[in-house]
Design a protein around this motif. Structure first.
Motif, PDB file in Angstrom:
ATOM      1  N   ALA A  57     -65.198   9.550  97.718  1.00 24.98           N
ATOM      2  CA  ALA A  57     -65.062   9.603  96.265  1.00 24.98           C
ATOM      3  C   ALA A  57     -64.138   8.485  95.781  1.00 24.98           C
ATOM      4  CB  ALA A  57     -64.499  10.958  95.841  1.00 24.98           C
ATOM      5  N   PRO A  58     -64.219   8.101  94.507  1.00 24.46           N
ATOM      6  CA  PRO A  58     -63.270   7.115  93.965  1.00 24.46           C
ATOM      7  C   PRO A  58     -61.827   7.597  94.131  1.00 24.46           C
ATOM      8  CG  PRO A  58     -65.067   7.520  92.434  1.00 24.46           C
ATOM      9  CD  PRO A  58     -65.212   8.530  93.517  1.00 24.46           C
ATOM     10  N   LEU A  59     -60.917   6.648  94.212  1.00 27.96           N
ATOM     11  CA  LEU A  59     -59.525   6.986  94.497  1.00 27.96           C
ATOM     12  C   LEU A  59     -58.941   7.912  93.433  1.00 27.96           C
ATOM     13  CD1 LEU A  59     -57.290   6.486  96.540  1.00 27.96           C
ATOM     14  CD2 LEU A  59     -56.564   4.517  95.185  1.00 27.96           C
ATOM     15  N   TRP A  60     -59.269   7.666  92.172  1.00 24.59           N
ATOM     16  CA  TRP A  60     -58.721   8.520  91.120  1.00 24.59           C
ATOM     17  C   TRP A  60     -59.239   9.952  91.234  1.00 24.59           C
ATOM     18  CZ3 TRP A  60     -62.051  10.931  87.765  1.00 24.59           C
ATOM     19  CH2 TRP A  60     -63.353  10.425  87.685  1.00 24.59           C
ATOM     20  N   ARG A  61     -60.488  10.096  91.697  1.00 23.66           N
ATOM     21  CA  ARG A  61     -61.052  11.424  91.889  1.00 23.66           C
ATOM     22  C   ARG A  61     -60.374  12.133  93.062  1.00 23.66           C
ATOM     23  NH1 ARG A  61     -62.595  15.251  89.147  1.00 23.66           N
ATOM     24  NH2 ARG A  61     -63.803  13.763  87.901  1.00 23.66           N
ATOM     25  N   GLN A  62     -60.116  11.384  94.149  1.00 25.40           N
ATOM     26  CA  GLN A  62     -59.397  11.969  95.279  1.00 25.40           C
ATOM     27  C   GLN A  62     -58.015  12.467  94.850  1.00 25.40           C
ATOM     28  OE1 GLN A  62     -59.380   9.623  98.930  1.00 25.40           O
ATOM     29  NE2 GLN A  62     -61.113   8.413  98.178  1.00 25.40           N
ATOM     30  N   TYR A  63     -57.363  11.659  94.019  1.00 24.63           N
ATOM     31  CA  TYR A  63     -56.022  12.032  93.549  1.00 24.63           C
ATOM     32  C   TYR A  63     -56.065  13.312  92.715  1.00 24.63           C
ATOM     33  CZ  TYR A  63     -51.786  11.872  90.722  1.00 24.63           C
ATOM     34  OH  TYR A  63     -50.625  12.203  90.078  1.00 24.63           O
ATOM     35  N   LEU A  64     -56.986  13.372  91.776  1.00 21.99           N
ATOM     36  CA  LEU A  64     -57.081  14.562  90.931  1.00 21.99           C
ATOM     37  C   LEU A  64     -57.438  15.797  91.747  1.00 21.99           C
ATOM     38  CD1 LEU A  64     -58.883  13.167  87.742  1.00 21.99           C
ATOM     39  CD2 LEU A  64     -56.450  13.642  88.062  1.00 21.99           C
ATOM     40  N   ASN A  65     -58.340  15.644  92.710  1.00 18.07           N
ATOM     41  CA  ASN A  65     -58.707  16.770  93.570  1.00 18.07           C
ATOM     42  C   ASN A  65     -57.498  17.257  94.378  1.00 18.07           C
ATOM     43  OD1 ASN A  65     -61.348  16.684  92.684  1.00 18.07           O
ATOM     44  ND2 ASN A  65     -62.085  15.473  94.417  1.00 18.07           N
ATOM     45  N   TYR A  66     -56.714  16.295  94.866  1.00 13.74           N
ATOM     46  CA  TYR A  66     -55.556  16.685  95.678  1.00 13.74           C
ATOM     47  C   TYR A  66     -54.507  17.390  94.823  1.00 13.74           C
ATOM     48  CZ  TYR A  66     -51.714  16.481  98.974  1.00 13.74           C
ATOM     49  OH  TYR A  66     -50.680  16.822  99.805  1.00 13.74           O
ATOM     50  N   VAL A  67     -54.238  16.860  93.622  1.00 12.27           N
ATOM     51  CA  VAL A  67     -53.258  17.503  92.735  1.00 12.27           C
ATOM     52  C   VAL A  67     -53.714  18.912  92.380  1.00 12.27           C
ATOM     53  CG1 VAL A  67     -52.211  17.411  90.449  1.00 12.27           C
ATOM     54  CG2 VAL A  67     -52.374  15.328  91.821  1.00 12.27           C
ATOM     55  N   GLU A  68     -55.004  19.062  92.092  1.00 11.17           N
ATOM     56  CA  GLU A  68     -55.519  20.394  91.756  1.00 11.17           C
ATOM     57  C   GLU A  68     -55.358  21.361  92.926  1.00 11.17           C
ATOM     58  OE1 GLU A  68     -59.675  22.517  90.219  1.00 11.17           O
ATOM     59  OE2 GLU A  68     -59.643  20.384  90.722  1.00 11.17           O
ATOM     60  N   ALA A  69     -55.647  20.860  94.144  1.00 13.91           N
ATOM     61  CA  ALA A  69     -55.495  21.718  95.325  1.00 13.91           C
ATOM     62  C   ALA A  69     -54.036  22.117  95.540  1.00 13.91           C
ATOM     63  CB  ALA A  69     -56.042  21.003  96.556  1.00 13.91           C
ATOM     64  N   VAL A  70     -53.118  21.157  95.367  1.00 12.99           N
ATOM     65  CA  VAL A  70     -51.696  21.461  95.546  1.00 12.99           C
ATOM     66  C   VAL A  70     -51.229  22.488  94.530  1.00 12.99           C
ATOM     67  CG1 VAL A  70     -49.371  20.483  95.353  1.00 12.99           C
ATOM     68  CG2 VAL A  70     -51.125  19.265  96.638  1.00 12.99           C
ATOM     69  N   LEU A  71     -51.690  22.365  93.296  1.00  6.06           N
ATOM     70  CA  LEU A  71     -51.307  23.332  92.273  1.00  6.06           C
ATOM     71  C   LEU A  71     -51.806  24.743  92.601  1.00  6.06           C
ATOM     72  CD1 LEU A  71     -51.881  21.262  89.003  1.00  6.06           C
ATOM     73  CD2 LEU A  71     -49.716  21.848  90.086  1.00  6.06           C
ATOM     74  N   HIS A  72     -52.858  24.819  93.404  1.00  6.79           N
ATOM     75  CA  HIS A  72     -53.366  26.123  93.854  1.00  6.79           C
ATOM     76  C   HIS A  72     -52.786  26.530  95.213  1.00  6.79           C
ATOM     77  CE1 HIS A  72     -56.410  25.304  90.723  1.00  6.79           C
ATOM     78  NE2 HIS A  72     -56.552  26.618  90.676  1.00  6.79           N
ATOM     79  N   GLY A  73     -51.801  25.769  95.706  1.00  4.33           N
ATOM     80  CA  GLY A  73     -51.148  26.115  96.959  1.00  4.33           C
ATOM     81  C   GLY A  73     -51.893  25.689  98.204  1.00  4.33           C
ATOM     82  N   ASP A  74     -52.863  24.785  98.079  1.00  2.00           N
ATOM     83  CA  ASP A  74     -53.653  24.329  99.226  1.00  2.00           C
ATOM     84  C   ASP A  74     -53.296  22.878  99.528  1.00  2.00           C
ATOM     85  OD1 ASP A  74     -55.482  23.902 101.212  1.00  2.00           O
ATOM     86  OD2 ASP A  74     -57.231  23.840  99.872  1.00  2.00           O
ATOM     87  N   LEU A  75     -52.727  22.629 100.707  1.00  2.00           N
ATOM     88  CA  LEU A  75     -52.362  21.264 101.107  1.00  2.00           C
ATOM     89  C   LEU A  75     -53.491  20.561 101.844  1.00  2.00           C
ATOM     90  CD1 LEU A  75     -48.688  21.878 102.288  1.00  2.00           C
ATOM     91  CD2 LEU A  75     -49.470  20.953 100.104  1.00  2.00           C
ATOM     92  N   GLY A  76     -54.615  21.219 101.989  1.00  2.00           N
ATOM     93  CA  GLY A  76     -55.781  20.576 102.571  1.00  2.00           C
ATOM     94  C   GLY A  76     -55.846  20.688 104.083  1.00  2.00           C
ATOM     95  N   PRO A  77     -56.959  20.226 104.675  1.00  2.00           N
ATOM     96  CA  PRO A  77     -57.109  20.252 106.135  1.00  2.00           C
ATOM     97  C   PRO A  77     -56.476  19.016 106.763  1.00  2.00           C
ATOM     98  CG  PRO A  77     -59.118  19.448 105.143  1.00  2.00           C
ATOM     99  CD  PRO A  77     -58.196  19.756 103.997  1.00  2.00           C
ATOM    100  N   SER A  78     -56.051  19.160 107.994  1.00  2.00           N
ATOM    101  CA  SER A  78     -55.559  18.000 108.735  1.00  2.00           C
ATOM    102  C   SER A  78     -56.744  17.156 109.193  1.00  2.00           C
ATOM    103  CB  SER A  78     -54.740  18.459 109.943  1.00  2.00           C
ATOM    104  OG  SER A  78     -54.447  17.367 110.793  1.00  2.00           O
ATOM    105  N   PHE A  79     -56.620  15.836 109.116  1.00  2.00           N
ATOM    106  CA  PHE A  79     -57.694  14.943 109.546  1.00  2.00           C
ATOM    107  C   PHE A  79     -57.744  14.791 111.064  1.00  2.00           C
ATOM    108  CE2 PHE A  79     -57.568  12.382 105.312  1.00  2.00           C
ATOM    109  CZ  PHE A  79     -58.076  13.485 104.662  1.00  2.00           C
TER     110      PHE A  79
END
Length: 307
Positions: A57-79
């Motif tokens: 995804a575009p970088l700005w979209r990745q950023y928004l997705n990550y911020v949204e996930a963090v606000l929901h308490g999800d730090l994402g999967p490890s790569f």
């Protein structure tokens, strides 16, 4: 006091958001990627991986997705740690780092505080010069020098302590890492407390109390120590956060599975989400401990509550 605390708390939230933003874009700007390796992946597999982790995804979209996930308490999967969430890895490493950090902090406060008080009672004496020279040595010598020397002396020459590793409920494994973590903080606390205590003892009302015959130990512990602790408390905010989240160098040298080792491996492997998770945790702890420091400042000096 409540209004003072709320002002400090709300001022910390934008700082945490700026930290998250800077860390996100700096990680993406670094050379390499999470799936780079010596043996290149087939294009189809690499494309599938990038799609799976939303890296296409575009970088700005990745950023928004990550911020949204963090606000929901999800730090994402490890790569790099397949099948693990970042929150699970942090939950596994943080207790180890916390155990080391708490012990190192208590040791630093006890020993550094005692050295600072002893030196301040006789400024300019032989004992003062000896203690402050030792403290200067503790400030100057980095952890990556101190830790191997401790291993050489206590594990190899004397053979009384393990050289590394982490066995459950084996407190001998903690001794050398805790000492290595605490030594620089002992030196800082001793020097800060000595200087501030000398200034406090020179205040007119304390000179008057001494002239009236108040014993020296009461003069220090009942009257001078409270204002003298302000610089020490200010230093303890970021220092405590660093100790609690683990020292990268110390955990690497002693082979301790704490948060510091995860951070190093994640940075080397370009594990974006794990690096961001640790940075976010570290930043939150610094802000939290600085918030506690502000509250302690307000308790020790009520004049600061109005600022």
């Amino acid at each position: 006091m409540l209004a003072f605390a709320l002002r400090r708390l709300f001022a910390a939230l934008p700082t945490l958001f700026v930290l998250l933003t800077l860390a996100f874009f700096m990680m993406r700007a670094a050379p390499g990627g999470p799936f780079d390796s010596e043996r290149s992946l087939p294009p189809q597999i690499e494309a599938a991986l990038r799609s799976e982790y939303q890296l296409d995804a575009p970088l700005w979209r990745q950023y928004l997705n990550y911020v949204e996930a963090v606000l929901h308490g999800d730090l994402g999967p490890s790569f790099q740690y397949e099948g693990y969430r970042v929150s699970e890895l942090i939950a596994a490493g943080l207790p180890v780092s916390l155990a080391l950090g708490v012990c190192a902090l208590l040791l630093a406060l006890l020993v550094g505080g005692a050295i600072g008080v002893l030196a301040a009672r006789r400024p300019g004496s032989v004992l003062d010069h000896l203690l402050m020279n030792l403290a200067l040595l503790g400030v100057s010598v980095p952890n990556y020098v101190v830790a191997p020397l401790l291993i050489l002396l206590f594990a190899i020459v004397l053979g009384c302590l393990p050289a590394g590793g982490w066995r459950h409920r084996d407190y001998a494994d903690m001794v050398l890492p805790v000492v290595a973590l605490a030594l620089p903080q002992i030196a800082y606390i001793a020097r800060l407390l000595r200087a501030s205590l000398i200034d406090a003892l020179a205040m007119p009302y304390l000179r008057t109390a001494r002239a009236k015959g108040l014993p020296e130990h009461l003069l220090i512990f009942r009257h001078a120590l409270r204002p003298a602790l302000l610089p020490v408390i200010s230093h303890l905010g970021p220092a405590t956060a660093g100790l609690m989240t683990g020292s990268v160098v110390v955990e690497q040298i002693f082979g301790i599975p704490g948060l510091g080792r995860y951070f190093v491996q994640a940075a080397l492997n370009r594990d974006y989400t794990l690096v961001l998770g640790v940075v976010l945790l570290y930043g939150a702890l610094i802000l939290a401990f600085n918030f506690v420091v502000d509250l302690l400042y307000g308790a020790l000096d009520p004049r600061l509550r109005r600022t």
